[in-house]
Structure formats: C-alpha cells, structure tokens
Design a protein around this motif. Structure first.
Motif, PDB file in Angstrom:
ATOM      1  N   VAL A 119       0.854  -1.183   0.000  1.00 42.19           N
ATOM      2  CA  VAL A 119       0.000   0.000   0.000  1.00 42.19           C
ATOM      3  C   VAL A 119       0.891   1.235   0.000  1.00 42.19           C
ATOM      4  O   VAL A 119       1.977   1.241   0.563  1.00 42.19           O
ATOM      5  N   TYR A 120       0.393   2.276  -0.645  1.00 39.31           N
ATOM      6  CA  TYR A 120       1.105   3.544  -0.735  1.00 39.31           C
ATOM      7  C   TYR A 120       0.618   4.466   0.380  1.00 39.31           C
ATOM      8  O   TYR A 120      -0.569   4.761   0.483  1.00 39.31           O
ATOM      9  N   VAL A 121       1.546   4.882   1.230  1.00 40.66           N
ATOM     10  CA  VAL A 121       1.239   5.811   2.321  1.00 40.66           C
ATOM     11  C   VAL A 121       2.099   7.053   2.082  1.00 40.66           C
ATOM     12  O   VAL A 121       3.286   7.057   2.415  1.00 40.66           O
ATOM     13  N   PRO A 122       1.523   8.091   1.486  1.00 41.39           N
ATOM     14  CA  PRO A 122       2.334   9.249   1.079  1.00 41.39           C
ATOM     15  C   PRO A 122       2.983  10.015   2.225  1.00 41.39           C
ATOM     16  O   PRO A 122       3.969  10.707   2.016  1.00 41.39           O
ATOM     17  N   THR A 123       2.468   9.896   3.437  1.00 43.83           N
ATOM     18  CA  THR A 123       3.024  10.650   4.562  1.00 43.83           C
ATOM     19  C   THR A 123       4.066   9.869   5.352  1.00 43.83           C
ATOM     20  O   THR A 123       4.424  10.268   6.455  1.00 43.83           O
ATOM     21  N   SER A 124       4.565   8.751   4.795  1.00 39.43           N
ATOM     22  CA  SER A 124       5.473   7.910   5.581  1.00 39.43           C
ATOM     23  C   SER A 124       6.948   8.141   5.248  1.00 39.43           C
ATOM     24  O   SER A 124       7.783   7.284   5.489  1.00 39.43           O
ATOM     25  N   GLY A 125       7.281   9.272   4.685  1.00 32.93           N
ATOM     26  CA  GLY A 125       8.690   9.627   4.519  1.00 32.93           C
ATOM     27  C   GLY A 125       9.334   9.057   3.281  1.00 32.93           C
ATOM     28  O   GLY A 125       8.738   9.023   2.207  1.00 32.93           O
ATOM     29  N   ASN A 171      10.177   6.002   2.381  1.00 34.72           N
ATOM     30  CA  ASN A 171       9.665   4.748   1.822  1.00 34.72           C
ATOM     31  C   ASN A 171       8.144   4.719   1.961  1.00 34.72           C
ATOM     32  O   ASN A 171       7.620   4.217   2.952  1.00 34.72           O
ATOM     33  N   PRO A 172       7.419   5.219   0.957  1.00 33.01           N
ATOM     34  CA  PRO A 172       5.958   5.294   1.082  1.00 33.01           C
ATOM     35  C   PRO A 172       5.238   3.968   0.833  1.00 33.01           C
ATOM     36  O   PRO A 172       4.040   3.881   1.035  1.00 33.01           O
TER      37      PRO A 172
END
Length: 82
Positions: free
Chosen positions: A30-36, A38-39
């Motif tokens: 899954v893509y987590v744009p706020t995770s720095g 390594n999204p």
C-alpha cells in the motif's frame, strides 16, 4: 493460585484462536504518502470473495465499500488448508 489459573486460561484462549477463517489471503503493498522516504508498506487482506478487473483484484467489504488491489500481489487460496 487463581492468578495462575487465569493466566493459563488466557494463554489457552489466545493460542487456540489460530484458525484461518477466510478463503483468500492477498499480500501486497500500500502507498502511504506521509510515511517519509519509503511510502510503500506491506499489507495483507483477507476475504472470501474476489473478482478481477484486468490485472486488478477487487472485493467488497461488508459495508459495501470496494477494495481494489493493483499488482504486484500474491493471492493465497486457503480452501485446502487443514
């Protein structure tokens, strides 16, 4: 003594709940744009019904919302697990 019994009972309950209840397991990202830096993060979905739209897998949650999983993913069928 009662504390020991409660601890043993709780341990039994937690280890007995190991049964797989779903037909399909999907492992993907899954893509987590706020995770720095390594999204992309590992994710696992469990379901009993799946459909395909081209190379995209999808299913519907119990509330009617649709979940779409784009490749790459690994589909594991648990129907023959014993």
């Amino acid at each position: 003594m009662k504390t020991l019994f409660k601890l043993l009972f709780l341990t039994l309950i937690l280890t007995a709940c190991n049964k797989n209840e779903y037909k399909d397991e999907i492992r993907g990202k899954v893509y987590v744009p706020t995770s720095g830096l390594n999204p992309m993060h590992d994710a696992i979905w469990y379901t009993d019904t799946i459909s395909f739209d081209g190379d995209t897998l999808y299913y519907f949650n119990s509330d009617g919302s649709e979940v779409r999983i784009r490749p790459p993913f690994i589909l594991i069928d648990h129907t023959l697990d014993k």
